[in-house]
Design an enzyme around this catalytic site. Structure first.
Site, PDB file in Angstrom:
ATOM      1  N   GLY A   1       0.804  -1.215   0.000  1.00 52.82           N
ATOM      2  CA  GLY A   1       0.000   0.000   0.000  1.00 52.82           C
ATOM      3  C   GLY A   1       0.837   1.263   0.000  1.00 52.82           C
ATOM      4  O   GLY A   1       0.557   2.216  -0.728  1.00 52.82           O
ATOM      5  N   CYS A   2       1.886   1.268   0.805  1.00 52.39           N
ATOM      6  CA  CYS A   2       2.760   2.437   0.887  1.00 52.39           C
ATOM      7  C   CYS A   2       3.506   2.627  -0.438  1.00 52.39           C
ATOM      8  O   CYS A   2       3.699   3.757  -0.893  1.00 52.39           O
ATOM      9  CB  CYS A   2       3.740   2.290   2.043  1.00 52.39           C
ATOM     10  N   HIS A   3       3.907   1.533  -1.047  1.00 51.20           N
ATOM     11  CA  HIS A   3       4.584   1.601  -2.340  1.00 51.20           C
ATOM     12  C   HIS A   3       3.687   2.282  -3.366  1.00 51.20           C
ATOM     13  O   HIS A   3       4.115   3.191  -4.082  1.00 51.20           O
ATOM     14  CB  HIS A   3       4.968   0.195  -2.810  1.00 51.20           C
TER      15      HIS A   3
ATOM     16  N   LEU B   1       3.340   6.154  -2.521  1.00 48.64           N
ATOM     17  CA  LEU B   1       4.519   6.970  -2.801  1.00 48.64           C
ATOM     18  C   LEU B   1       4.843   7.010  -4.291  1.00 48.64           C
ATOM     19  O   LEU B   1       5.321   8.031  -4.786  1.00 48.64           O
ATOM     20  CB  LEU B   1       5.710   6.505  -1.962  1.00 48.64           C
TER      21      LEU B   1
END
Length: 152
Positions: free
Chosen positions: A44-46, A49
């Site tokens: 999710g963070c990938h 960002l």
């Protein structure tokens, strides 16, 4: 204690992926999109960002600075930034563990990392908008441009 819209954004100094100190106060006069995320290298963070890199930064006004924060170490951030070609600051809230996320009210003490908190801070250092999403709920990056248009 949570930071709310209209509050002065708590100042902080954290190290970026290159080890350089970054202070929020250094961006007075610019609008700041401050994003807390759980962990580097997670799916999710990938996605979030990469959306900042590929979509948001291309369309954002020149007076906007993106700062991202997680509890990962500076070394993890460096490896991730190098691999993904992230050029914006990835700030390490490693020690004291999650202190900045705690100051903004987005630290999950049971899990030991920040939830998906976003704060848009004006040039005077005042929080003008915020969104806090659970870890499993991704943010809508396009919403940031709308918010920035409203507070220009």
């Amino acid at each position: 204690m949570a930071v709310d819209v209209g509050d002065k954004a708590p100042d902080f100094e954290l190290r970026d992926q290159h080890g350089a100190p970054v202070r929020l106060a250094d961006f007075r006069g610019k609008r700041v999109v401050l994003m807390f995320y759980p962990l580097a290298f997670s799916g999710g963070c990938h996605g979030e960002l990469c959306a900042i890199r590929d979509d948001f930064l291309v369309a954002a006004p020149s007076d906007v600075q993106v700062l991202t924060v997680s509890v990962d170490s500076m070394f993890s951030h460096r490896a991730w930034a190098d691999r993904e070609k992230f050029t914006f600051p990835l700030l390490s809230d490693f020690w004291p563990h999650g202190a900045v996320a705690q100051a903004y009210g987005v630290f999950d003490v049971e899990k030991g990392f920040a939830v998906r908190g976003t704060f848009v801070i004006d040039g005077e250092g005042v929080v003008r908008w915020k969104a806090v999403n659970p870890v499993a709920t991704p943010r809508d990056i396009s919403e940031y441009l709308q918010v920035l248009d409203e507070i220009s």
